[in-house]
Design a protein around this motif. Structure first.
Motif: not given
Length: 470
Positions: A363-387
């Motif tokens: 995945v080289t496109s910057p369009s995945a930036d937001l998903a990467i950021a949200l995944a990091i926040v979700s893992s750090l706070r141990d809160i899953p995002a909506a399925p």
């Protein structure tokens, strides 16, 4: 006898120099120069005679009016799309991939299908004996009608035997096994360059399409045949990192089509078959209740795909926290971590951050930036995002969410796969979607709130907004 010429060639870029140096003068790679021994230039047996024939002159309009039809494997339409619509007569394709990834299987399937359709196909067995190829064809339930096997590794003898009756398609497995009468061994850079040059010249003069395989090294570069990339018409890679039975066919060079298309293949008991719905295949094992998982729609060429981005954030055991990325550009990960630390006040300076694009896609496109950021926040706070949540958007250094190209196609693909919410940049347009709710976000602060606000544990993310710097 011509006197051998000693030179040094770079294994990384193919540059050649007359003396050894510790560093390649072209690509500046250390320790990549190896000694090669070649004979003085002379006519290639089986290709040219003692006296060169005069060059044939023609006009561009004459050639444009006599365009030959491409060779197509109708059982693999996606692979043909990657190649630009099929194999062009007289073209040379270099098929690269790791050992065991399925290059020989793919060649044998192509040979069997085209041979059964009446094409004249010659399969050069350099790595296996004809008996071994026959056993593999029987295991894959391939008839092999119309396929001629040649067990010859001397390129001059091979071309001489094919001069009287040139085939329509020549398959070489592999280029590292061919050799000339030069003093160096088969597989060396000098042998690969010379054998490849003779095959390319012979095929173009007679209108024979050639597909040759080449192995890659552990660092991902084609070993030896990299020096042929400038001479061949198409360079096609088979990738399988983290894919399990799946393979991704991707062109990195194509003189007859786009280099943005990909084809997803699956290794089965009967060989490689195309995957009709890659988005379903790449996300079918997703655990929707696990923290650190976000789905993002990407676009490869003309095809939208859904990819799961996973992040793991754990306390660092040393003074310098690690940043690891698989399938994601490491520089983009470093940028996103810096933005999260500065704009959302996340304590990532004390944590290791590991990000992985599930499915083995790069995945080289910057369009995945937001998903990467949200995944990091979700893992750090141990809160899953909506399925049923997906996210797409580029992140700027100021923490804003920027627009991405072909947004409507990405949203439609997420809706097709059953996702009911997607977080997008603020300028998502006015298009309405009946089955998916589009949630625009202008800043990373807003995107995090929308992604994690539906859970009772939302108070865990409040401290990172306390400074008001978002």
């Amino acid at each position: 006898m011509p006197r051998p010429r000693v030179a040094y060639s770079c294994t990384a870029c193919g540059a050649e120099t007359s003396r050894w140096e510790g560093r390649c003068p072209r690509c500046e790679s250390w320790g990549s120069l190896v000694e090669i021994t070649t004979e003085s230039n002379g006519p290639a047996p089986g290709i040219t005679g003692n006296a060169p024939a005069p060059a044939a002159l023609t006009t561009l309009m004459e050639k444009a009016a006599a365009q030959p039809s491409r060779i197509k494997v109708r059982e693999m339409p996606e692979l043909m799309t990657v190649l630009g619509g099929g194999v062009v007569p007289g073209s040379v394709t270099l098929l690269g991939g790791e050992p065991g990834i399925g290059k020989s299987t793919l060649l044998l399937q192509i040979a069997s299908v085209l041979g059964a359709a009446g094409a004249n196909v010659v399969y050069v067995a350099g790595e296996e004996s004809p008996e071994q190829i026959a056993l593999r064809a029987a295991r894959l339930s391939l008839a092999g009608d119309g396929v001629t096997l040649v067990s010859e590794t001397n390129v001059d003898a091979l071309l001489h035997s094919l001069n009287e009756n040139p085939p329509g398609l020549l398959l070489v497995d592999s280029i590292q096994t061919l050799r000339t009468d030069a003093t160096s061994s088969a597989g060396s850079i000098a042998q690969v360059r010379e054998c490849g040059a003779r095959l390319v010249e012979w095929g173009r003069r007679r209108g024979v399409s050639i597909i040759m395989t080449g192995h890659v090294t552990k660092d991902g570069a084609i070993a030896g045949p990299r020096v042929l990339e400038h001479a061949v018409d198409v360079v096609l890679y088979l990738e399988s990192e983290g894919l399990g039975p799946y393979r991704v066919a991707r062109c990195v060079k194509n003189r007859f089509g786009s280099t943005d298309e990909i084809a997803v293949l699956e290794m089965t008991d009967t060989g490689l078959r195309e995957v009709d719905d890659p988005s379903a295949a790449l996300t079918q094992e997703r655990t929707s209740t696990a923290p650190g998982s976000i789905v993002t729609p990407i676009v490869e060429g003309t095809r939208p795909l859904l990819v799961e981005i996973q992040a793991l954030v754990a306390p660092s055991g040393g003074a310098d926290p690690r940043r690891m990325a698989t399938g994601v550009d490491l520089n983009r990960l470093l940028l996103i971590c810096a933005v999260l630390s500065r704009r959302l006040r996340l304590p990532l300076g004390k944590h290791d951050v590991i990000v992985n694009a599930i499915g083995g896609l790069r995945v080289t496109s910057p369009s995945a930036d937001l998903a990467i950021a949200l995944a990091i926040v979700s893992s750090l706070r141990d809160i899953p995002a909506a399925p049923d949540l997906a996210a797409v958007g580029e992140i700027g250094l100021t923490g804003d969410v920027r627009r991405v190209p072909q947004l409507q196609r990405r949203i439609s693909e997420a809706a097709r796969r059953g996702y009911s919410r997607i977080i997008t940049p603020a300028d998502a347009g006015t298009t309405s979607y009946p089955t998916i709710d589009v949630n625009p976000a202008s800043t990373l602060h807003e995107a995090v709130e929308q992604a994690l606000s539906s859970y009772p544990e939302r108070d865990k993310i409040e401290p990172m907004f306390s400074s008001g710097d978002g």
